[in-house]
Design a protein around this motif. Structure first.
Motif, PDB file in Angstrom:
ATOM      1  N   LEU A   4      12.920 -88.728  -5.866  1.00 33.45           N
ATOM      2  CA  LEU A   4      13.978 -87.804  -6.313  1.00 33.45           C
ATOM      3  C   LEU A   4      15.089 -88.515  -7.065  1.00 33.45           C
ATOM      4  O   LEU A   4      15.392 -89.678  -6.796  1.00 33.45           O
ATOM      5  N   ARG A   5      15.719 -87.762  -7.986  1.00 35.97           N
ATOM      6  CA  ARG A   5      16.943 -88.259  -8.613  1.00 35.97           C
ATOM      7  C   ARG A   5      18.024 -88.323  -7.530  1.00 35.97           C
ATOM      8  O   ARG A   5      17.980 -87.522  -6.577  1.00 35.97           O
ATOM      9  N   GLU A   7      21.025 -87.177  -7.095  1.00 32.50           N
ATOM     10  CA  GLU A   7      21.708 -85.940  -6.667  1.00 32.50           C
ATOM     11  C   GLU A   7      20.738 -85.020  -5.904  1.00 32.50           C
ATOM     12  O   GLU A   7      21.144 -84.308  -4.984  1.00 32.50           O
ATOM     13  N   ALA A   8      19.459 -85.083  -6.271  1.00 35.12           N
ATOM     14  CA  ALA A   8      18.469 -84.247  -5.577  1.00 35.12           C
ATOM     15  C   ALA A   8      18.240 -84.754  -4.144  1.00 35.12           C
ATOM     16  O   ALA A   8      17.934 -83.982  -3.238  1.00 35.12           O
ATOM     17  N   ARG A  27      18.461 -76.298 -15.366  1.00 38.49           N
ATOM     18  CA  ARG A  27      18.929 -77.633 -15.741  1.00 38.49           C
ATOM     19  C   ARG A  27      18.007 -78.179 -16.821  1.00 38.49           C
ATOM     20  O   ARG A  27      16.886 -77.718 -16.986  1.00 38.49           O
ATOM     21  N   THR A 223      11.251 -84.618  -9.810  1.00 32.49           N
ATOM     22  CA  THR A 223      12.415 -85.445  -9.474  1.00 32.49           C
ATOM     23  C   THR A 223      13.648 -84.608  -9.135  1.00 32.49           C
ATOM     24  O   THR A 223      14.640 -85.133  -8.650  1.00 32.49           O
ATOM     25  N   VAL A 224      13.601 -83.301  -9.454  1.00 31.03           N
ATOM     26  CA  VAL A 224      14.762 -82.449  -9.136  1.00 31.03           C
ATOM     27  C   VAL A 224      14.433 -81.387  -8.079  1.00 31.03           C
ATOM     28  O   VAL A 224      15.288 -80.591  -7.702  1.00 31.03           O
TER      29      VAL A 224
END
Ligand SMILES: Nc1ncnc2c1ncn2[C@@H]1O[C@H](COP(=O)(O)OP(=O)(O)OP(=O)(O)O)[C@@H](O)[C@H]1O
Ligand SMILES: [Mg+2]
Length: 298
Positions: A4-5, A7-8, A27, A223-224
């Motif tokens: 994950l990114r 923020e995710a 997004r 990733t989000v």
């Protein structure tokens, strides 16, 4: 949660409802075709403004396949800015939508509205046209985006020709490139005006196929998606199911992944499996259309 990114990762710790809320918001996910389109538009903006015969671009693709999202990204890259020394707003990119009931005065009114001018004050006809042109010059519009260009076909053929003539006139007078956006009918609409047709370079955003490019898009989506375990969405097994169910449309993929995430979480799982994609509440576009047709016939 390395898939994950950052923020995710934080969101993946939240309760289900909040996670789904985050996932539902639109997004930007960069993919190569979108990046190419942006690069082409940026190139037009930097090289074609001021030329006697500026080149234009026509972004064509099926509905729900990311066309307007690319235009919004361009707009964010070149936001309106306030020029202190000239005491006015500068609009490097001006975006409008072609209305199904477009007329020349309405088109002018939309341009003025896009520039923040009080449309109601202006008269119709020549004055409106002159004011629009002057204001676009004063605001240093460098590129005009016309979304939903296919709506032009809703009007009578004389109206269509009038508006195409106006688009050509704007490009010639202001010497700015124009980006048209729409479904394949947009191309048909442009063909009514020979001179315009050969100034627009088509740029296709086709449906997504079951291939490596789609695999990369799905890997970026993953990733989000705030699930704590990696699902392997871009790998052949899930990719095939996602492409089939979404019918190759990016907007449908987003919706399918949202519903599959909901399904997985309801089942107490932290990753999407094939059963989530098949059994979630998502309905494929063709199925929805068939349902509506049946409803309307009964
Ligand atoms: N680059 C992107 N990153 C993430 N999601 C995207 C992206 N592009 C499109 N989507 C998803 O697809 C949906 C539809 O995109 P968009 O509105 O741009 O399609 P469109 O081709 O303009 O459709 P229409 O022809 O119906 O206007 C978006 O709401 C978003 O969920
Ligand atoms: Mg759109």
């Amino acid at each position: 949660m390395e898939h994950l990114r950052p923020e995710a990762r934080r969101i993946a710790e939240l309760p289900k409802v909040e996670r789904l809320g985050h996932l539902a918001t639109d997004r930007w996910i960069g993919y190569s075709r979108a990046r190419d389109a942006l690069q082409r538009m940026n190139m037009l903006l930097s090289t074609q403004a001021g030329r006697v015969r500026p080149q234009n671009l026509l972004i064509v693709g099926p509905s729900n396949n990311g066309k307007s999202t690319i235009a919004e990204k361009l707009q964010r890259q070149h936001p309106r800015r306030c020029s202190q020394e000239r005491d006015r707003n500068i609009f490097p990119v001006l975006s409008i939508q072609m209305l199904p009931n477009a007329t020349v005065p309405r088109f002018h009114a939309q341009l003025l509205d896009g520039l923040g001018a009080p449309v109601g004050h202006f008269q119709r006809g020549d004055t409106l046209s002159a004011i629009t042109l002057n204001l676009m010059r004063a605001c240093e519009v460098g590129l005009l985006v016309i979304d939903e260009l296919h709506n032009l076909l809703c009007g009578s053929s004389s109206r269509q020709r009038e508006i195409l003539g106006l688009i050509r006139y704007l490009g010639n007078e202001l010497r700015i490139p124009i980006v048209g956006i729409g479904t394949k009918d947009a191309w048909l609409a442009l063909r009514l005006d020979d001179q315009l047709e050969n100034r627009f370079q088509p740029f296709l955003l086709p449906r997504w196929a079951n291939d490596a490019e789609t695999g990369r898009l799905l890997a970026s989506f993953e990733t989000v998606i705030p699930l704590q375990e990696c699902s392997g969405l871009g790998l052949p097994v899930l990719r095939k199911v996602i492409v089939e169910r979404s019918e190759g449309l990016i907007g449908e993929m987003h919706e399918l992944l949202l519903r599959a995430t909901d399904h997985a979480l309801t089942q107490g799982r932290e990753r999407i499996e094939e059963c989530d994609l098949m059994e979630c509440s998502f309905q494929a576009p063709t199925y929805r259309r068939q349902m509506m047709d049946r409803e309307l016939r009964s």
